[in-house]
Design a protein around this motif. Structure first.
Motif, PDB file in Angstrom:
ATOM      1  N   UNK A  36       3.761   8.204  13.838  1.00 13.84           N
ATOM      2  CA  UNK A  36       4.615   7.248  13.136  1.00 13.84           C
ATOM      3  C   UNK A  36       3.898   6.767  11.885  1.00 13.84           C
ATOM      4  N   UNK A  37       4.615   6.700  10.778  1.00 10.89           N
ATOM      5  CA  UNK A  37       4.053   6.197   9.537  1.00 10.89           C
ATOM      6  C   UNK A  37       4.874   4.994   9.092  1.00 10.89           C
ATOM      7  N   UNK A  38       4.232   3.837   9.046  1.00  8.89           N
ATOM      8  CA  UNK A  38       4.905   2.597   8.650  1.00  8.89           C
ATOM      9  C   UNK A  38       4.656   2.323   7.169  1.00  8.89           C
ATOM     10  N   UNK A  86       1.066   2.186   4.730  1.00 11.51           N
ATOM     11  CA  UNK A  86       1.178   2.281   3.272  1.00 11.51           C
ATOM     12  C   UNK A  86       1.832   1.001   2.764  1.00 11.51           C
ATOM     13  N   UNK A  87       1.321   0.452   1.672  1.00 12.89           N
ATOM     14  CA  UNK A  87       1.977  -0.659   0.987  1.00 12.89           C
ATOM     15  C   UNK A  87       1.954  -0.360  -0.512  1.00 12.89           C
ATOM     16  N   UNK A  88       2.805  -1.087  -1.277  1.00 14.24           N
ATOM     17  CA  UNK A  88       2.945  -0.780  -2.706  1.00 14.24           C
ATOM     18  C   UNK A  88       2.825  -2.059  -3.553  1.00 14.24           C
ATOM     19  N   UNK A  89       1.626  -2.610  -3.660  1.00 10.03           N
ATOM     20  CA  UNK A  89       1.436  -3.821  -4.470  1.00 10.03           C
ATOM     21  C   UNK A  89       1.312  -3.517  -5.961  1.00 10.03           C
ATOM     22  N   UNK A  90       1.561  -4.533  -6.768  1.00 10.65           N
ATOM     23  CA  UNK A  90       1.362  -4.414  -8.212  1.00 10.65           C
ATOM     24  C   UNK A  90      -0.101  -4.676  -8.549  1.00 10.65           C
ATOM     25  N   UNK A  91      -0.428  -4.420  -9.793  1.00  9.29           N
ATOM     26  CA  UNK A  91      -1.801  -4.486 -10.283  1.00  9.29           C
ATOM     27  C   UNK A  91      -2.568  -5.759  -9.918  1.00  9.29           C
ATOM     28  N   UNK A  92      -2.042  -6.933 -10.324  1.00  7.59           N
ATOM     29  CA  UNK A  92      -2.774  -8.182 -10.082  1.00  7.59           C
ATOM     30  C   UNK A  92      -2.921  -8.486  -8.597  1.00  7.59           C
ATOM     31  N   UNK A  93      -1.948  -8.024  -7.802  1.00  9.03           N
ATOM     32  CA  UNK A  93      -1.998  -8.285  -6.362  1.00  9.03           C
ATOM     33  C   UNK A  93      -3.093  -7.457  -5.695  1.00  9.03           C
ATOM     34  N   UNK A 275      -4.088   6.344   9.551  1.00  6.38           N
ATOM     35  CA  UNK A 275      -4.741   6.582   8.259  1.00  6.38           C
ATOM     36  C   UNK A 275      -4.551   8.027   7.792  1.00  6.38           C
ATOM     37  N   UNK A 276      -4.606   8.975   8.722  1.00  7.92           N
ATOM     38  CA  UNK A 276      -4.417  10.376   8.365  1.00  7.92           C
ATOM     39  C   UNK A 276      -3.021  10.594   7.776  1.00  7.92           C
TER      40      UNK A 276
END
Length: 357
Positions: A36-38, A86-93, A275-276
């Motif tokens: 499972x990939x969250x 996996x997460x998708x933060x912006x630069x400053x975050x 992680x893989x």
């Protein structure tokens, strides 16, 4: 004693049956942590067909959740609960998450497709050597206008927004960094200024801009501009691309003198269980053809240099969406201001919204 022994045996049998049942359920539904990939991403920020393709190609089951702000994403990751891979933060975050030890240091040897990223978008100040993040999309803050009412020459600099003829015409993004940034950029000051005198000057200058504000909103800008209920707005380049697709009279310009250059990035939270799978997903998204497909779906600019040849010339030749390296150098990436100045930016912005009303 026999009764106690029988009771213990009965308990052990129940535990054994529960364990076997759990194993069977995981195998039959494919729901073990290893498969499972969250993923935790912004809303509508990936081509769904790519998720399907990744699942078929790898055998992983993707759970996809969305957030609407960097701050909401940070709060949920800190709370625990779901272990996102996996997460998708912006630069400053990313700067903030690094300080709070929330991110896994990346092993670049597991990301062979990282070579496809344009070198000018690597090793940036918010994550030197890309130790914790991989660029996903990038863009700018600019002005979108309708050519039925205006010409490009009317929006060469941020100062043009103070034109009295624009009274009650402009739609602004509901964001402290963006609104305060317009004031700072119009004075030639840093978008990350911690100079109180600069901030007070920007505040006073922006007070004179508020009569030109039709509304200070978020997602509504797209609908208003596409339907010609508004004729000019300040927006992000990707949002502008979406509006322009719906209305051919809309055009996007980056004002001279500097603006915000932003990046959204793929990271692996430290609490990730798969992680893989996370590495496989990032490398999958770095494939040039996958990156090109995602770019056409989202409309934002891709940092994947190898993907550009798979995109229509009409996209890659547009200098407002793919500006020159020289012009990019004039732009600024938001930095983590720290709690003191983040509060000051927010307070000044709130005062400006109240002043307008």
């Amino acid at each position: 004693m026999k009764k106690l022994r029988s009771l213990l045996i009965g308990i052990l049998l129940i535990i054994g049956l529960l364990f076997l049942g759990t194993v069977w359920l995981e195998r039959s539904t494919g729901m073990s942590d290893a498969k499972v990939l969250n993923i935790y991403n912004w809303g509508d920020y990936i081509d769904p067909k790519l998720i399907t393709k990744f699942e078929k190609q790898t055998g992983y089951k993707v759970n996809y959740e969305t957030f609407d702000s960097n701050e909401a994403m940070l709060t949920k990751i800190k709370q625990g609960g779901t272990s996102y891979d996996i997460a998708v933060p912006s630069d400053y975050m990313i700067q903030k998450m690094k300080k709070e030890h929330l991110l896994l240091k990346l092993d670049h040897s597991k990301l062979p497709n990282l070579k496809n990223i344009d070198p000018q978008f690597m090793d940036l100040a918010f994550d030197q050597h890309n130790e914790y993040s991989v660029p996903y999309f990038w863009g700018t803050l600019g002005i979108i206008y309708n050519d039925k009412f205006y010409q490009a020459s009317q929006f060469k600099t941020w100062n043009d927004l103070w034109d009295p003829q624009l009274k009650n015409k402009i739609m602004f993004i509901d964001g402290a960094r963006e609104f305060m940034g317009i004031g700072l950029a119009s004075m030639g000051r840093s978008l990350n200024s911690k100079n109180d005198a600069d901030l007070d000057r920007a505040y006073n200058k922006l007070k004179a801009l508020t009569p030109n504000a039709k509304a200070i909103v978020s997602d509504e800008i797209k609908t208003y501009m596409a339907n010609e209920e508004s004729s000019v707005a300040v927006t992000f380049s990707g949002e502008a691309a979406d509006m322009m697709e719906k209305n051919s009279h809309l055009h996007y310009v980056i004002p001279e003198g500097g603006t915000n250059l932003w990046f959204d990035n793929l990271v692996i939270p430290k609490t990730a269980k798969n992680k893989q799978g996370a590495y496989e997903f990032i490398n999958f998204m770095l494939d040039p053809k996958n990156a090109a497909q995602n770019t056409e779906y989202i409309g934002y600019s891709t940092p994947n240099k190898a993907a550009l040849k798979y995109l229509p010339k009409a996209i890659t030749s547009n200098k407002e969406f793919y500006p020159s390296a020289a012009r990019i150098k004039q732009m600024e990436i938001y930095e983590d201001l720290g709690p003191k100045y983040l509060e000051k930016y927010n307070d000044l912005f709130l005062e400006l919204k109240m002043y307008r009303n």
